[in-house]
Write a protein that holds these residues in place. Structure first.
Motif, PDB file in Angstrom:
ATOM      1  N   LEU A   1       0.832  -1.206   0.000  1.00 45.53           N
ATOM      2  CA  LEU A   1       0.000   0.000   0.000  1.00 45.53           C
ATOM      3  C   LEU A   1       0.866   1.254   0.000  1.00 45.53           C
ATOM      4  N   SER A   2       1.984   1.220   0.728  1.00 47.87           N
ATOM      5  CA  SER A   2       2.892   2.373   0.732  1.00 47.87           C
ATOM      6  C   SER A   2       3.404   2.654  -0.677  1.00 47.87           C
ATOM      7  N   ALA A   3       3.771   1.596  -1.386  1.00 45.32           N
ATOM      8  CA  ALA A   3       4.288   1.754  -2.745  1.00 45.32           C
ATOM      9  C   ALA A   3       3.221   2.304  -3.684  1.00 45.32           C
ATOM     10  N   VAL A   4       2.001   1.804  -3.546  1.00 41.27           N
ATOM     11  CA  VAL A   4       0.906   2.272  -4.412  1.00 41.27           C
ATOM     12  C   VAL A   4       0.638   3.759  -4.166  1.00 41.27           C
ATOM     13  N   ILE A   5       0.519   4.144  -2.878  1.00 44.09           N
ATOM     14  CA  ILE A   5       0.224   5.540  -2.554  1.00 44.09           C
ATOM     15  C   ILE A   5       1.340   6.450  -3.039  1.00 44.09           C
ATOM     16  N   PHE A   6       2.573   6.066  -2.744  1.00 46.47           N
ATOM     17  CA  PHE A   6       3.692   6.925  -3.116  1.00 46.47           C
ATOM     18  C   PHE A   6       3.839   7.019  -4.635  1.00 46.47           C
TER      19      PHE A   6
END
Length: 407
Positions: free
Chosen positions: A207-212
């Protein structure tokens, strides 16, 4: 005094305090308008003007911080009610968030505790939520607190991937939940739940990768500009260090200058730059030491329980509050879903600290800004209670080997 009589007096006192809250919330409502106007302007730029934060205009908030402001803005635009309508919808949304958070707290407690204890925790939450309302209703921090307790709930339900995703969402909404990441890693590691640890880190990272990635594609390098705002802030008047400076300058009867920026009042002294440098490296060092204490605490147990993890969460959050250069009134909301699970002494300190906070803000914040001695003293009592809570949390960590119910 019997336990029943004590509870009766407690409920009477809470009821009287609630009446006091209603009065000061109505009388001093204007002090809430500053942050609400910022939320309104931020969401209006996105919904009405079709602008993107970071790319089209600078923003001091992390990417997901806009989420709690969007629904009130949409409803506001549908009804063409303007800022007043936004405030009403925002308050109603926060009431729903608080009610749902109470349900998650109860479900979390029921998942690993006896029913009697779970219901007691639920009652404690509702009491604390009632105390917090003059601040809770007008800030978006309740949204992040909900993400935090959802992280705990899915740890209890043994869904580590989902738990990691909720924690990532919380970090991208307010940043502070990042201090909860190491205790969770240690929790899974000491319990030898290596597959759960990988799933948790996988959910968190995904999720961190998707948001960033999405934010980077939309805003480019400016996506991390919100970090700059925090670095530029000075020592807030309400912080642990700020309160100490206020008290010292009152004792020696010396003038003290303040400056208003970034939505808060900051102190201007000859010590400010030096203290900011100390705080910038002081917290990382203290947090590393705390992480070592948590690891030792967990490693001495035969199975680390969720209750122990919640103690570690509280310690990490309280250390952050004590060592931070900023300590706004709404920061206490971060602890709201965690405190009901802790020992009664911590609960009493938290309730007292929140009551004093509300007495200062929104009660008579202008008197603190004017550096009236009584309000400076009250601020330091509040900050002292937060420090006592940190000590009590650390003392809640028995380092002798102990069997625990593993969740």
């Amino acid at each position: 005094m019997s336990s029943a009589l004590l509870k009766k007096y407690t409920f009477v006192f809470i009821g009287l305090f609630f009446c006091f809250e209603v009065v000061i919330t109505i009388r001093n409502f204007s002090v809430q308008l500053g942050d609400l106007q910022v939320y309104f302007n931020l969401s209006k730029r996105i919904i009405v003007d079709h602008l993107l934060p970071y790319r089209d205009f600078p923003s001091e908030y992390p990417p997901l911080a806009v989420i709690p402001t969007l629904i009130p803005q949409l409803l506001c635009q549908i009804g063409t009610t303007g800022f007043q309508g936004f405030v009403v919808f925002f308050v109603l949304q926060n009431i729903l968030l608080g009610l749902y958070m109470g349900r998650v707290v109860l479900k979390t407690a029921q998942a690993f505790l006896e029913e009697v204890r779970a219901l007691e925790i639920s009652r404690i939450y509702w009491m604390l939520w009632g105390i917090s309302l003059p601040i809770f209703l007008f800030r978006y921090d309740g949204f992040v607190a909900l993400l935090t307790i959802l992280t705990v709930y899915f740890i209890v339900k043994q869904s580590p991937g989902v738990s990691g995703s909720w924690l990532a969402a919380g970090i991208f909404a307010k940043l502070y939940p990042i201090v909860l990441l190491p205790p969770i890693i240690v929790y899974y590691f000491i319990n030898k739940q290596y597959r759960f640890l990988l799933l948790f880190l996988g959910g968190f990272s995904a999720l961190s990768a998707v948001i960033f990635t999405v934010m980077y594609l939309l805003a480019g390098n400016d996506v991390v500009i919100f970090l700059k705002y925090h670095r530029l802030r000075g020592i807030q008047i309400e912080s642990f260090v700020g309160g100490g400076l206020l008290l010292w300058y009152k004792i020696i009867d010396a003038p003290l200058e303040t400056i208003s920026n970034y939505g808060a009042i900051h102190l201007v002294t000859s010590w400010t730059d030096s203290l900011l440098k100390v705080l910038s490296w002081g917290f990382p060092i203290c947090y590393l030491a705390l992480s070592g204490v948590i690891y030792r605490y967990f490693s001495k147990q035969i199975g680390v329980s969720v209750e122990m993890l919640l103690i570690a969460f509280a310690a990490a959050l309280l250390l952050f509050l004590v060592c931070n250069k900023v300590l706004s009134p709404q920061y206490l909301i971060w602890l709201l879903p965690i405190i009901p699970f802790l020992r009664s002494q911590i609960l009493y300190c938290f309730a007292a600290a929140f009551m004093i906070t509300i007495f200062i803000y929104p009660g008579s914040y202008h008197r603190l800004v004017e550096m009236k001695f009584l309000w400076v003293l009250l601020l330091n009592v509040r900050n002292g209670l937060i420090f006592v809570m940190l000590l009590l949390t650390l003392f809640s960590m028995p380092f002798s080997t102990k069997n625990s119910t593993l969740i």
